[in-house]
Design a protein around this motif. Structure first.
Motif, mmCIF file in Angstrom:
data_model
loop_
_atom_site.group_PDB
_atom_site.id
_atom_site.type_symbol
_atom_site.label_atom_id
_atom_site.label_comp_id
_atom_site.label_asym_id
_atom_site.label_seq_id
_atom_site.Cartn_x
_atom_site.Cartn_y
_atom_site.Cartn_z
ATOM 1 N N ARG A 371 0.826 -1.202 0.000
ATOM 2 C CA ARG A 371 0.000 0.000 0.000
ATOM 3 C C ARG A 371 0.864 1.259 0.000
ATOM 4 N NH1 ARG A 371 -3.387 -0.711 5.209
ATOM 5 N NH2 ARG A 371 -1.405 -1.638 5.874
ATOM 6 N N VAL A 372 0.293 2.315 -0.579
ATOM 7 C CA VAL A 372 0.974 3.602 -0.694
ATOM 8 C C VAL A 372 0.050 4.689 -0.155
ATOM 9 C CG1 VAL A 372 1.978 5.281 -2.274
ATOM 10 C CG2 VAL A 372 2.264 2.841 -2.712
ATOM 11 N N VAL A 373 0.612 5.629 0.607
ATOM 12 C CA VAL A 373 -0.159 6.746 1.157
ATOM 13 C C VAL A 373 0.206 8.012 0.385
ATOM 14 C CG1 VAL A 373 -0.762 8.065 3.222
ATOM 15 C CG2 VAL A 373 -0.123 5.645 3.422
ATOM 16 N N ILE A 374 -0.809 8.730 -0.085
ATOM 17 C CA ILE A 374 -0.608 9.926 -0.899
ATOM 18 C C ILE A 374 -1.537 11.028 -0.406
ATOM 19 C CG2 ILE A 374 -0.860 10.911 -3.219
ATOM 20 C CD1 ILE A 374 -0.174 8.232 -4.382
ATOM 21 N N ASP A 375 -1.057 12.262 -0.404
ATOM 22 C CA ASP A 375 -1.944 13.403 -0.176
ATOM 23 C C ASP A 375 -2.214 14.064 -1.516
ATOM 24 O OD1 ASP A 375 0.156 15.636 -0.560
ATOM 25 O OD2 ASP A 375 1.010 14.505 1.105
ATOM 26 N N LEU A 384 -5.880 12.633 2.491
ATOM 27 C CA LEU A 384 -4.947 11.518 2.510
ATOM 28 C C LEU A 384 -5.660 10.294 1.958
ATOM 29 C CD1 LEU A 384 -3.139 11.657 5.987
ATOM 30 C CD2 LEU A 384 -2.165 12.194 3.756
ATOM 31 N N ILE A 385 -5.048 9.649 0.971
ATOM 32 C CA ILE A 385 -5.629 8.435 0.422
ATOM 33 C C ILE A 385 -4.628 7.299 0.542
ATOM 34 C CG2 ILE A 385 -7.132 9.678 -1.176
ATOM 35 C CD1 ILE A 385 -5.157 9.019 -3.409
ATOM 36 N N VAL A 386 -5.150 6.090 0.672
ATOM 37 C CA VAL A 386 -4.329 4.882 0.697
ATOM 38 C C VAL A 386 -4.650 4.077 -0.552
ATOM 39 C CG1 VAL A 386 -3.746 2.781 1.947
ATOM 40 C CG2 VAL A 386 -4.316 4.851 3.218
ATOM 41 N N ILE A 387 -3.622 3.711 -1.302
ATOM 42 C CA ILE A 387 -3.805 2.966 -2.545
ATOM 43 C C ILE A 387 -3.230 1.569 -2.372
ATOM 44 C CG2 ILE A 387 -3.266 2.861 -5.006
ATOM 45 C CD1 ILE A 387 -2.989 5.912 -4.948
ATOM 46 N N GLY A 392 -5.532 -1.862 -6.764
ATOM 47 C CA GLY A 392 -5.879 -0.547 -7.277
ATOM 48 C C GLY A 392 -6.966 0.148 -6.486
ATOM 49 N N ILE A 393 -7.378 -0.430 -5.363
ATOM 50 C CA ILE A 393 -8.434 0.160 -4.536
ATOM 51 C C ILE A 393 -7.903 1.413 -3.843
ATOM 52 C CG2 ILE A 393 -9.903 -0.179 -2.512
ATOM 53 C CD1 ILE A 393 -10.088 -3.122 -3.259
ATOM 54 N N ALA A 437 -4.908 -3.564 5.986
ATOM 55 C CA ALA A 437 -5.617 -3.355 4.725
ATOM 56 C C ALA A 437 -7.106 -3.606 4.899
ATOM 57 C CB ALA A 437 -5.044 -4.280 3.654
ATOM 58 N N GLY A 438 -7.893 -2.701 4.353
ATOM 59 C CA GLY A 438 -9.336 -2.804 4.466
ATOM 60 C C GLY A 438 -9.911 -2.099 5.672
#
Length: 738
Positions: A371-375, A384-387, A392-393, A437-438
């Motif tokens: 998983r990757v964390v992006i703002d 903040l989103i987690v990918i 790809g969720i 995750a989840g």
């Protein structure tokens, strides 16, 4: 409404004391005897120093005690302190060492750069890179710059300007240059570069434009910690400029972004669309291979903790300077590239609008390397989103938060440190563990230093649907938003309104801390920040919709937002002020000409006035062409019909309709919007007896305390108390409108 100069200056000084976070780093984990754990968090902040008339950088430290995935206690560790001379710094992977790039001015007034290696207790070594004279200045910007430790912690990678030959007179002989040899072949070619003759002194040297004016030819260098030897990375193709470099797994090579600089360099700052690709240099063979296709732009390569995957941002097929990005993943074992998150044309069912960040955090991977964390901007907020890279969720962990803007600073072993703020609340740091995750939405945040919202200032986001006659026929369902800040309510007096469209135009206002809106709110004004159609954060279709429609769609959106607010009766319709810089100035000049009686006063910084004349003076001529709806080619020659079309979209053609008093602020070194644009407006207004003031040669964004604050001139102008006085304005305006 406050109009007293001293009171205005006091308010500005008060607000200026709130610093802005630049970076945050989580230190190595320490296990205690009883089983608990703790770590230190190091952060850097930027703050205006009005007394010294400069920006200063300071550091704050915190300690965090935690169990497996639960924070027990956290708080500040000692007092904050100012950092002097540090240009870049980076901890080694284990946290044992720290590399510092430091700038220093010696007794002769000469600028020097040192690369220092620090241990836990002392400075271990220091190399004077300037005296070593192997290259020019080290890049410290976030476009090319890097300071990367090898995984073995034995080498450091950085970027510096290629060494240029020193210019010497035609008439100096070799003995005068301090060289005893008569035969050039006997000179040590590794450490000596033959001086260039004076004929080369005036050769034009391309640079990378605005904010990168001294950067032309970046070169990757590697420092061997044990020997202090510095060597240039070989094998890089000559047609690219390298930057944003990282070490490949097991230190086998270097991975970097290479930007094409042929046939000539275009401005790169804030332009995430420049043709570029990922490259890999094998250190044993000195061979360079291209990883990505090179069709689109790429940036921010980030290696997973297990060193099996590499993620990076990739641009789409639009030609605008900023756009929605896809997230790509490179499997280093299989040598396969896949797309994790596609470019989003329209917001998805769950409201996700795409990825719009310019850069990823240095550490953005979760511990699971999945998983990757992006703002990223999501409409008028930054979330903040987690990918999840295998699926790809995309999951937002901040949706519905009262905080308007979130930014990831660092993540280590799933412990995250983030910066968050709102239009009425200065930035603060929070920490929290990323759940499994989840379950990402269940994160619990702990505040490291409490920052209370400023009293008597409220904010909200307003959504607008353009009226049928203003909808784009190719994109009819698009909406846009504005951020509204309002001061303390007074039942008897409605506040004046300040309308501000952003520049870009593919930029965005996010609901975070900004000095300008807060300053005006404290003075008794309501502030409307307009994210017109074409702003980033609303889907790629929104960005596409503005191409060819500048001067019309963006102008109508801003006016519609302002008129809609006036209809609600919450602001004084007779006291409306307009502010805008760059493309925001372009919109503003259109507004005061198309709606000449609506705005009481207009303040602009380096406005775009004439697209035809701008084309030959800007560092991004392609941007001018594309936004106006035309194709761009480097070898393109201008035609009368093209110049006529560009001129027809320019506000200078409607200047005869302007009656609004105008304040113009010009930065003399602006390579993106040349000051001649503002001078063109000034002369046109002056010739037509429109009240106009101009302030030029602004170099410092900080106003010394010894200069009086003349913000009251603008306050009185909007209140209708007086016209703009004939007196020199000072840089306080530049601070507020920058």
């Amino acid at each position: 409404m406050i109009t007293d100069s001293e009171e205005i200056a006091g308010i500005y000084q008060e607000i200026s004391k709130f610093p802005t976070p630049l970076k945050g780093c989580i230190g190595p984990q320490v296990t205690l005897k009883h089983g608990g754990k703790y770590c230190n968090i190091y952060s850097e902040w930027s703050q205006r120093d009005l007394e010294r008339a400069e920006w200063m950088k300071l550091c704050r430290k915190y300690f965090v005690f935690y169990n497996e995935n639960s924070i027990v206690h956290a708080g500040p560790s000692g007092s904050c302190m100012e950092l002097r001379g540090e240009l870049l710094n980076r901890d080694s992977p284990s946290g044992t060492w720290k590399a510092v790039l430091r700038g220093h001015t010696n007794n002769k007034g000469e600028e020097q750069q040192f690369l220092e290696i620090w241990s836990k207790t002392s400075k271990d070594s220091s190399i004077n890179l300037t005296v070593l004279d192997k290259h020019g200045k080290v890049y410290e910007d976030d476009q090319f710059g890097c300071l990367a430790w090898s995984h073995s912690e034995t080498h450091i990678l950085y970027v510096a300007e290629k060494k240029r030959p020193k210019v010497q007179s035609f008439f100096k002989t070799k003995p005068e240059l301090g060289i005893e040899q008569k035969d050039d072949s006997s000179i040590d070619t590794e450490n000596y570069q033959k001086p260039a003759k004076q004929a080369d002194q005036f050769l034009y040297l391309e640079d990378w434009g605005e904010a990168l004016v001294n950067q032309s030819t970046p070169v990757l260098w590697i420092l061997d910690i044990e020997t202090d030897n510095i060597s240039e990375l070989q094998g890089i193709p000559e047609h690219i400029s390298p930057g944003q470099a990282i070490w490949a797994p097991k230190d086998s090579g270097i991975i970097f972004v290479g930007w094409w600089h042929i046939p000539w360099r275009l401005g790169l700052k804030y332009c995430t669309n420049r043709k570029s690709a990922l490259y890999y240099v094998d250190l044993k063979e000195s061979e360079c291979s291209q990883i990505s296709s090179g069709v689109h732009s790429v940036r921010s390569p980030r290696l997973s903790p297990d060193q099996r995957y590499l993620i990076y941002l990739e641009g789409g097929d639009v030609r605008t300077h900023h756009q929605c990005h896809s997230l790509s993943l490179y499997n280093l074992d299989k040598k396969i590239i896949s797309t994790v998150v596609n470019v989003v044309d329209c917001p998805t069912v769950d409201g996700f609008t795409g990825i719009y960040c310019s850069d990823l955090a240095q550490n953005c991977w979760a511990r699971d390397s999945q998983r990757v964390v992006i703002d990223t901007a999501q409409r008028s907020r930054k979330d903040l989103i987690v990918i999840n890279t295998p699926t790809g969720i995309v999951t937002s962990v901040t949706t519905g938060s009262e905080v308007g803007s979130w930014r990831l600073l660092d993540i280590h072993q799933d412990l995250m440190v983030v910066s968050c703020s709102s239009p009425n609340c200065p930035p603060t740091l929070k920490i929290g563990f990323l759940p499994a995750a989840g379950q990402e939405e269940r994160i619990t945040w702990v505040t490291l230093d409490e920052t209370e919202p400023l009293p008597r200032i409220e904010w909200k986001i307003l959504a607008f649907t353009p009226p049928p006659e203003q909808r784009n026929p190719n994109f009819p369902v698009l909406q846009f938003e504005s951020i509204l800040l309002t001061p303390e309510k007074n039942e008897n007096i409605k506040p004046p309104l300040v309308v501000i469209p952003h520049g870009g135009p593919n930029s965005i206002f996010v609901a975070g801390w900004m000095l300008l809106p807060v300053a005006f709110c404290r003075l008794g004004y309501a502030v409307l920040l307009v994210n017109y159609r074409g702003s980033s954060g609303f889907g790629q279709d929104s960005i596409r919709s503005l191409i060819g429609n500048i001067g019309s769609q963006d102008v109508k959106d801003v006016q519609y937002a302002a008129e809609s607010l006036l209809k609600e009766g919450v602001v004084d319709s007779q006291k409306v002020l307009l502010i805008g810089g760059s493309h925001g100035g372009f919109i503003g000049c259109h507004l005061i000409s198309q709606y000449p009686d609506f705005y009481k006063a207009f303040a602009t910084r380096n406005p775009v006035i004439n697209l035809a004349s701008k084309l030959g003076t800007t560092d991004i001529p392609d941007h001018t062409m594309v936004q106006a709806g035309f194709d761009f080619a480097p070898d393109q020659l201008l035609s009368p019909s093209l110049l006529t079309a560009l001129l027809s979209k320019s506000p200078i053609t409607k200047v005869s309709q302007v009656r609004t008093p105008v304040l113009i602020m010009l930065g003399e070194k602006d390579k993106r919007v040349h000051p001649s644009q503002g001078l063109e407006l000034y002369r046109a207004l002056k010739a037509r007896d429109v009240p106009v003031r101009i302030e030029e040669k602004i170099e410092s964004p900080i106003v010394p305390s010894s200069l009086p604050c003349h913000l009251d001139l603008l306050v009185k102008e909007i209140a209708g108390i007086s016209t703009l006085p004939v007196m020199e304005l000072n840089p306080i305006f530049f601070i507020l409108f920058n």
